[in-house]
Each structure stands twice: as C-alpha cells, then as structure tokens.
Design a protein around this motif. Structure first.
Motif, short mmCIF file in Angstrom:
data_model
loop_
_atom_site.label_atom_id
_atom_site.label_comp_id
_atom_site.label_asym_id
_atom_site.label_seq_id
_atom_site.Cartn_x
_atom_site.Cartn_y
_atom_site.Cartn_z
N GLY A 36 4.57 8.45 6.19
CA GLY A 36 4.45 7.78 4.94
C GLY A 36 4.09 6.30 5.07
O GLY A 36 3.92 5.86 3.93
N LEU A 37 3.85 5.78 6.16
CA LEU A 37 3.78 4.08 6.08
C LEU A 37 2.36 4.03 6.46
O LEU A 37 2.19 3.77 7.50
CB LEU A 37 4.89 3.56 7.09
CG LEU A 37 4.80 2.09 6.97
CD1 LEU A 37 5.28 1.55 5.54
CD2 LEU A 37 5.71 1.31 8.01
N PRO A 77 0.72 -1.24 0.02
CA PRO A 77 -0.01 0.00 0.18
C PRO A 77 0.90 1.32 -0.02
O PRO A 77 1.65 1.48 0.97
CB PRO A 77 -0.82 -0.07 1.32
CG PRO A 77 -0.90 -1.50 1.55
CD PRO A 77 0.51 -2.07 1.23
N GLY A 78 0.42 2.03 -0.86
CA GLY A 78 1.37 3.60 -0.84
C GLY A 78 2.39 3.32 -1.60
O GLY A 78 3.53 4.14 -1.60
N GLN A 79 2.58 2.17 -2.72
CA GLN A 79 3.74 2.10 -3.66
C GLN A 79 4.11 3.37 -4.19
O GLN A 79 3.34 4.07 -4.76
CB GLN A 79 3.45 0.90 -4.67
CG GLN A 79 4.69 0.55 -5.50
CD GLN A 79 4.32 -0.77 -6.40
OE1 GLN A 79 3.27 -1.60 -6.10
NE2 GLN A 79 5.46 -0.77 -7.34
N GLY A 80 5.56 3.53 -4.27
CA GLY A 80 6.09 4.72 -4.56
C GLY A 80 6.33 6.04 -3.64
O GLY A 80 6.92 6.84 -3.79
N SER A 81 5.45 5.82 -2.56
CA SER A 81 5.59 6.83 -1.51
C SER A 81 6.83 6.76 -0.61
O SER A 81 7.68 5.68 -0.71
CB SER A 81 4.61 6.70 -0.64
OG SER A 81 3.35 6.79 -1.42
N THR A 82 7.20 7.88 -0.18
CA THR A 82 8.36 8.37 0.58
C THR A 82 8.01 7.86 1.98
O THR A 82 6.90 8.49 2.57
CB THR A 82 9.20 9.45 0.33
OG1 THR A 82 9.70 9.54 -0.86
CG2 THR A 82 10.23 9.67 1.45
N VAL A 83 8.67 7.08 2.88
CA VAL A 83 8.68 6.63 4.20
C VAL A 83 9.82 7.39 4.92
O VAL A 83 11.07 7.20 4.49
CB VAL A 83 8.69 5.42 4.26
CG1 VAL A 83 8.37 5.09 6.05
CG2 VAL A 83 7.41 4.67 3.61
N TRP A 126 4.78 -4.37 3.41
CA TRP A 126 5.43 -3.39 2.56
C TRP A 126 6.84 -4.09 2.40
O TRP A 126 7.27 -4.70 3.14
CB TRP A 126 5.54 -2.16 3.52
CG TRP A 126 4.32 -1.47 3.81
CD1 TRP A 126 3.68 -0.76 2.85
CD2 TRP A 126 3.65 -1.25 5.00
NE1 TRP A 126 2.49 -0.19 3.30
CE2 TRP A 126 2.44 -0.45 4.65
CE3 TRP A 126 3.74 -1.96 6.27
CZ2 TRP A 126 1.53 -0.17 5.58
CZ3 TRP A 126 2.95 -1.70 7.23
CH2 TRP A 126 1.81 -0.77 6.92
N ARG A 127 7.33 -3.68 1.25
CA ARG A 127 8.90 -3.61 1.07
C ARG A 127 9.37 -2.17 0.82
O ARG A 127 8.75 -1.60 -0.03
CB ARG A 127 8.99 -4.72 -0.15
CG ARG A 127 10.56 -4.68 -0.33
CD ARG A 127 10.84 -5.87 -1.46
NE ARG A 127 10.33 -5.36 -2.79
CZ ARG A 127 9.85 -6.20 -3.70
NH1 ARG A 127 9.94 -7.48 -3.55
NH2 ARG A 127 9.57 -5.62 -4.95
N LEU A 128 10.60 -2.14 1.32
CA LEU A 128 10.74 -0.85 1.25
C LEU A 128 12.40 -0.82 0.96
O LEU A 128 13.02 -1.72 1.14
CB LEU A 128 10.56 -0.02 2.46
CG LEU A 128 9.69 0.24 3.06
CD1 LEU A 128 8.97 -0.79 3.94
CD2 LEU A 128 9.47 1.81 3.71
#
Length: 245
Positions: free
Chosen positions: A171-172, A155-161, A240-242
């Motif tokens: 951001g998470l 969820p939120g792929q491409g977003s900055t955390v 999530w994978r970051l």
C-alpha cells in the motif's frame, strides 16, 4: 494417607521438572524491554540503545556456542562454563559475557560491553534456518508498525498501508519491502534521525521517518555530505503522512 503422600510426591516431581525447564538456556531470546521502550518513544534508535545494546541472544548448549545480535554486528562465542542455568561465554578478543536463566527470563550481567539486560523467548517460534537477529526484528516490526495505517497526505491518499513483521509491505507506493535502521552504518549516516529502507524488486533507497504515537511521517533522505565523504542523510520533502487505524 497414601493418596496424600502420592500427591505430594507428584507435586514435588512436577515442581522439579518445571524448575529444571526454567533453567534451560537453549534457544532464541529477544530484548522485549527494548521493544516496549521503542513503542513508547519518539526516537526508535535511542529507545533501543537505552535498553541495549544487545537485542537478541541465541544459545546452543549442546554445541557449546552462543551468539548475540545488536542490530548490526553478530558476536559469536564459546560456552566455557555452564552450571545451574548460569553460562559464561568467551568471545574472540578475550572478553566474556555472563548469562543466567530463571523463571523464563535470560539475564545478561553488566559488563564492560554494557549494563544488565533482560531477554525473553519470542512469542512466535523462529524457523530453524532463521538468521540471527530476525526474531527480534519480527517482534519489533509487529509491535512498532503493526496493524493498518491510512495515508492521510501524499501519493495514494486514503489508501491502507500494512507493514508486516516479516518486512513485507503493502500500500505504500510501489514498494514491497521495508527495513528499519537499528544500528551500524545506516545509523551513522542518518545521525539523530530514524531511517528506513524501502524497496521494490530488490531495488530501493533510504528514507527518513518520524513516528509519534499513531502518526508516521516519511521524508525523502537528502545527502548533505560531499562526494568523497560518508553520506549524511537529513529529512527533505515529506512524501507521506500516515495515521494508524
């Protein structure tokens, strides 16, 4: 000649002051060796334990008190002997720890409670009312999860955390706080796996995570224990994978 003598006396005086300062045990000391090991390791708690178990010391020679934090427990003791940068601390239960200060480093001597350990002053000065262990946590969080991360899957792929040293989070998902499990009950519940707590508005849950270099994976924590047993958390579906930017 007189000038040379004056300079020699001044140098001796400055050297003596510096030497005295190096022996001052007061203040907060953190286990930087444990932080460095954690950054290089794939398992946070194992790395901390390999350089621990104590993660932070607080010493106040004026009040005659000293305490340590191991990420779960707080040990509070009395300074019963102090001389030339060497301290002997007595704790409830009739056990002792010996500390010494030299060249800006505090050393905890090997004892029944653990091996020799080394501590340094944190780079950021702690607030006067900072709780025990918070200086170590802040330094660890900054080194271990500091910087910006990109969600590459979930969820939120491409977003900055961003995981901040004070435990705040942006951001998470809708989470605004996090905490890494360092020791204690949370460690017992997650066993061999590292875990973190994610929350929003003081409501949250544990998650299992795996960090390898610049990659961080966060999984749902599945409880495999019976209802009348202590929870046993294992990784479930990855949320999530970051990747670190």
């Amino acid at each position: 000649m007189r000038r040379a003598l004056a300079l020699s006396l001044l140098a001796a005086l400055v050297s003596g002051c510096a030497s005295h300062t190096d022996l001052n045990p007061d203040g907060v000391w953190i286990n930087q060796d444990a932080i460095d090991a954690a950054v290089k390791s794939d398992n946070l708690r194992e790395a901390l334990l390999s350089r621990g178990p104590n993660l932070e010391w607080q010493v106040d020679s004026k009040s005659g008190e000293a305490s340590f934090s191991n990420g779960f427990e707080l040990g509070e003791g009395k300074i019963i002997d102090s001389k030339n940068g060497k301290l002997r601390i007595e704790f409830y239960g009739n056990f002792f720890e010996d500390l010494s200060v030299a060249a800006g480093q505090l050393t905890q001597a090997a004892s029944e409670s653990g091996p020799e350990q080394h501590f340094v002053k944190p780079k950021a000065a702690p607030a006067p009312d900072a709780p025990p262990g918070s200086s170590f946590e802040s330094a660890l969080y900054g080194a271990y999860l500091g910087g910006k991360w990109t969600i590459t899957n979930g969820p939120g792929q491409g977003s900055t955390v961003q995981f901040n040293p004070d435990g705040s989070l942006q951001g998470l998902g809708d989470n605004d706080r996090y905490a890494l499990c360092l020791a204690g009950d949370c460690a017992a519940m997650s066993g061999e796996y590292d875990s973190m707590w994610l929350e929003r508005a003081e409501q949250g849950a544990p998650w299992i995570f795996m960090r390898k270099g610049r990659q961080l994976e966060i999984f749902q924590a599945i409880n495999t224990a019976a209802a009348d047993e202590m929870p046993q958390l294992r990784p479930g579906e990855r949320r999530w994978r970051l990747e670190k930017q």
